[in-house]
Design a protein around this motif. Structure first.
Motif, PDB file in Angstrom:
ATOM      1  N   ALA A 125       0.830  -1.206   0.000  1.00 20.70           N
ATOM      2  CA  ALA A 125       0.000   0.000   0.000  1.00 20.70           C
ATOM      3  C   ALA A 125       0.864   1.255   0.000  1.00 20.70           C
ATOM      4  CB  ALA A 125      -0.922  -0.005   1.222  1.00 20.70           C
ATOM      5  N   LYS A 126       1.906   1.254   0.813  1.00 23.56           N
ATOM      6  CA  LYS A 126       2.779   2.431   0.885  1.00 23.56           C
ATOM      7  C   LYS A 126       3.506   2.662  -0.429  1.00 23.56           C
ATOM      8  CE  LYS A 126       3.337   2.100   5.883  1.00 23.56           C
ATOM      9  NZ  LYS A 126       4.180   1.623   6.998  1.00 23.56           N
ATOM     10  N   GLU A 132       1.726   7.181  -6.594  1.00 19.62           N
ATOM     11  CA  GLU A 132       0.517   7.986  -6.822  1.00 19.62           C
ATOM     12  C   GLU A 132      -0.628   7.133  -7.365  1.00 19.62           C
ATOM     13  OE1 GLU A 132       1.622  11.330  -9.197  1.00 19.62           O
ATOM     14  OE2 GLU A 132       2.788  12.255  -7.581  1.00 19.62           O
ATOM     15  N   ARG A 133      -0.824   5.978  -6.734  1.00 21.54           N
ATOM     16  CA  ARG A 133      -1.915   5.077  -7.111  1.00 21.54           C
ATOM     17  C   ARG A 133      -2.761   4.798  -5.870  1.00 21.54           C
ATOM     18  NH1 ARG A 133       0.964   0.370  -8.087  1.00 21.54           N
ATOM     19  NH2 ARG A 133      -0.919  -0.665  -8.832  1.00 21.54           N
ATOM     20  N   PRO A 134      -3.574   5.785  -5.462  1.00 24.04           N
ATOM     21  CA  PRO A 134      -4.357   5.609  -4.231  1.00 24.04           C
ATOM     22  C   PRO A 134      -5.340   4.454  -4.310  1.00 24.04           C
ATOM     23  CG  PRO A 134      -5.038   7.586  -5.414  1.00 24.04           C
ATOM     24  CD  PRO A 134      -3.786   7.097  -6.072  1.00 24.04           C
ATOM     25  N   ASP A 135      -5.834   4.138  -5.494  1.00 27.01           N
ATOM     26  CA  ASP A 135      -6.770   3.021  -5.622  1.00 27.01           C
ATOM     27  C   ASP A 135      -6.092   1.699  -5.278  1.00 27.01           C
ATOM     28  OD1 ASP A 135      -5.165   3.400  -7.885  1.00 27.01           O
ATOM     29  OD2 ASP A 135      -6.597   2.418  -9.219  1.00 27.01           O
ATOM     30  N   ALA A 136      -4.843   1.529  -5.740  1.00 27.30           N
ATOM     31  CA  ALA A 136      -4.101   0.309  -5.418  1.00 27.30           C
ATOM     32  C   ALA A 136      -3.754   0.273  -3.935  1.00 27.30           C
ATOM     33  CB  ALA A 136      -2.830   0.227  -6.264  1.00 27.30           C
ATOM     34  N   ALA A 137      -3.418   1.425  -3.375  1.00 29.44           N
ATOM     35  CA  ALA A 137      -3.134   1.488  -1.942  1.00 29.44           C
ATOM     36  C   ALA A 137      -4.373   1.103  -1.139  1.00 29.44           C
ATOM     37  CB  ALA A 137      -2.670   2.897  -1.565  1.00 29.44           C
ATOM     38  N   GLU A 138      -5.530   1.577  -1.587  1.00 26.92           N
ATOM     39  CA  GLU A 138      -6.776   1.241  -0.893  1.00 26.92           C
ATOM     40  C   GLU A 138      -7.016  -0.266  -0.899  1.00 26.92           C
ATOM     41  OE1 GLU A 138     -11.610   1.868  -1.248  1.00 26.92           O
ATOM     42  OE2 GLU A 138     -10.280   3.254  -2.316  1.00 26.92           O
ATOM     43  N   ARG A 139      -6.801  -0.902  -2.052  1.00 27.95           N
ATOM     44  CA  ARG A 139      -7.021  -2.353  -2.134  1.00 27.95           C
ATOM     45  C   ARG A 139      -6.079  -3.092  -1.180  1.00 27.95           C
ATOM     46  NH1 ARG A 139      -7.500  -1.037  -7.634  1.00 27.95           N
ATOM     47  NH2 ARG A 139      -5.352  -1.666  -8.073  1.00 27.95           N
ATOM     48  N   ALA A 140      -4.831  -2.647  -1.121  1.00 27.32           N
ATOM     49  CA  ALA A 140      -3.858  -3.331  -0.259  1.00 27.32           C
ATOM     50  C   ALA A 140      -4.211  -3.155   1.211  1.00 27.32           C
ATOM     51  CB  ALA A 140      -2.458  -2.809  -0.552  1.00 27.32           C
ATOM     52  N   TRP A 141      -4.591  -1.944   1.625  1.00 29.27           N
ATOM     53  CA  TRP A 141      -4.942  -1.764   3.031  1.00 29.27           C
ATOM     54  C   TRP A 141      -6.242  -2.475   3.386  1.00 29.27           C
ATOM     55  CZ3 TRP A 141      -2.372   3.456   2.345  1.00 29.27           C
ATOM     56  CH2 TRP A 141      -1.144   3.472   3.040  1.00 29.27           C
ATOM     57  N   ARG A 142      -7.157  -2.583   2.437  1.00 27.36           N
ATOM     58  CA  ARG A 142      -8.368  -3.366   2.713  1.00 27.36           C
ATOM     59  C   ARG A 142      -8.006  -4.845   2.882  1.00 27.36           C
ATOM     60  NH1 ARG A 142     -12.872  -0.510   2.764  1.00 27.36           N
ATOM     61  NH2 ARG A 142     -13.076   1.404   1.527  1.00 27.36           N
ATOM     62  N   LEU A 158      -6.037   3.694   5.551  1.00 31.50           N
ATOM     63  CA  LEU A 158      -7.113   3.547   4.572  1.00 31.50           C
ATOM     64  C   LEU A 158      -7.930   4.831   4.490  1.00 31.50           C
ATOM     65  CD1 LEU A 158      -8.787   1.859   2.618  1.00 31.50           C
ATOM     66  CD2 LEU A 158     -10.033   0.934   4.589  1.00 31.50           C
ATOM     67  N   ALA A 159      -8.191   5.449   5.633  1.00 32.86           N
ATOM     68  CA  ALA A 159      -8.948   6.700   5.634  1.00 32.86           C
ATOM     69  C   ALA A 159      -8.232   7.780   4.828  1.00 32.86           C
ATOM     70  CB  ALA A 159      -9.165   7.175   7.070  1.00 32.86           C
ATOM     71  N   GLN A 160      -6.908   7.825   4.924  1.00 39.48           N
ATOM     72  CA  GLN A 160      -6.149   8.819   4.178  1.00 39.48           C
ATOM     73  C   GLN A 160      -6.340   8.659   2.674  1.00 39.48           C
ATOM     74  OE1 GLN A 160      -2.360   7.897   6.304  1.00 39.48           O
ATOM     75  NE2 GLN A 160      -2.135  10.102   6.439  1.00 39.48           N
ATOM     76  N   VAL A 161      -6.231   7.421   2.188  1.00 39.54           N
ATOM     77  CA  VAL A 161      -6.337   7.236   0.734  1.00 39.54           C
ATOM     78  C   VAL A 161      -7.782   7.377   0.268  1.00 39.54           C
ATOM     79  CG1 VAL A 161      -4.252   5.860   0.517  1.00 39.54           C
ATOM     80  CG2 VAL A 161      -6.417   4.703   0.934  1.00 39.54           C
TER      81      VAL A 161
END
Length: 336
Positions: A125-126, A132-142, A158-161
């Protein structure tokens, strides 16, 4: 089961597993030197002990010795190719050294081996955020939260992204869940304050940021956003006081120094603004924003170096302060 060795005095020596366990206990107590010695003792007895190699690498990483950490992680993986924790740690260490592709490869291998590896999902996620891929970061943190429901740190991340993607109300809900999981999480309260500030809910933002600071008074991020909230509510002296507190806590905080310079200019004290900006430029000499405000402060103070610096900035490209410098010169009648 490993046999006990006899010491010269006739006593029983520790085996590799026992040295590793002692190292782990010292590690938990933050005695890195002691842990290092115990892990090395384990490896003297069993050079291919993957657990001790991984643990030794983690100590090196915590000490900032990332090259040594990577050597240990790679040795652990060579000894045990399915060591998912070593792959995750290797990925994070490579990324910390700037090898983002290598970090990504190792972290992906970690979750392939063990989809429940939350450390690897967090690292992925990091890296996605860095790309600069917040959607991918969101999937990883989920994915991390699916394995560790209620983990306050993952909920905050997750809240940040989610907020970055414009879903502010959802971000607020996630942060409230993080606070419910850990009411003493300064990070959760601080991020809630940031999100509420961006939603222009200044009263609630103030309350959340003050809660963060009550838990962690040295949280400069919370203090910085509290200064922004105060300014938005018309309390410039309060904003300045918070920024000055940040500089006391961290003299190298260039963001606070730059904002203090802008406040000094607004207050009609350009010489003070120059002092703040000199501190910024000593750390980041090419910072165009700091150079612009310094040149403007010098001009306001009647120093001929100001217009010259503004003309130099106006001729540059690649940043918005060139246009601002040019516009300032036009307003001042000094374009020529």
């Amino acid at each position: 089961m490993a046999k006990k060795r006899q010491t010269k005095s006739g006593g029983t020596a520790l085996d590799a597993r026992e040295h590793n366990n002692r190292g782990a206990m010292l590690h938990l107590q933050a005695d890195l030197d002691g842990a290092l010695a115990e892990y090395r003792a384990a490896l003297e007895l069993e050079p291919d002990n993957a657990t001790s190699l991984n643990n030794l690498g983690f100590v090196h990483a915590q000490r900032g010795e990332l090259d040594d950490a990577i050597d240990c992680y790679e040795a652990a993986i060579a000894a045990r190719p399915d060591h998912t924790t070593a792959f995750a740690n290797l990925g994070n260490a490579r990324a910390a050294l700037g090898d983002l592709d290598g970090g990504l490869e190792a972290l992906r291998r970690a979750v392939e081996l063990d989809p429940a590896n939350t450390v690897a999902w967090d690292g992925l996620a990091k890296l996605a955020l860095l790309s600069e891929r917040p959607d991918a970061a969101e999937r990883a943190w989920r994915a991390a939260l699916a394995e560790s429901p209620g983990h306050a740190g993952y909920l905050v991340s997750l809240a940040q992204v989610v907020a970055v993607q414009g879903r502010v109300d959802e971000a607020v809900e996630l942060l409230h869940a993080a606070i419910e999981a850990d009411p003493d999480s300064a990070a959760a309260w601080a991020q809630l304050g940031v999100v509420l500030f961006n939603r222009h809910d200044f009263g609630a933002a103030t309350d959340a940021l003050r809660r963060a600071l009550a838990i962690e008074p040295e949280h400069t991020g919370a203090r910085y956003h509290l200064s922004l909230v105060m300014l938005a509510r018309g309390n410039r002296p309060g904003a300045v006081a918070e920024l000055e507190r940040i500089v006391l806590l961290d003299p190298d905080d260039t963001r606070a120094r730059l904002d203090l310079a802008v406040h000094a200019l607004a207050a009609g004290t350009p010489s003070r603004a120059v002092e703040w900006l000199d501190g910024v430029l000593s750390h980041t000499p090419a910072d165009p924003r700091a150079r612009f405000y310094r040149a403007m402060a010098l001009d306001v103070a009647g120093d001929a170096a100001g217009p010259a610096a503004l003309r130099e900035l106006a001729e540059e490209t690649g940043h918005p302060y060139a246009a601002q410098a040019a516009a300032y010169l036009v307003r001042k009648g000094g374009a020529g």
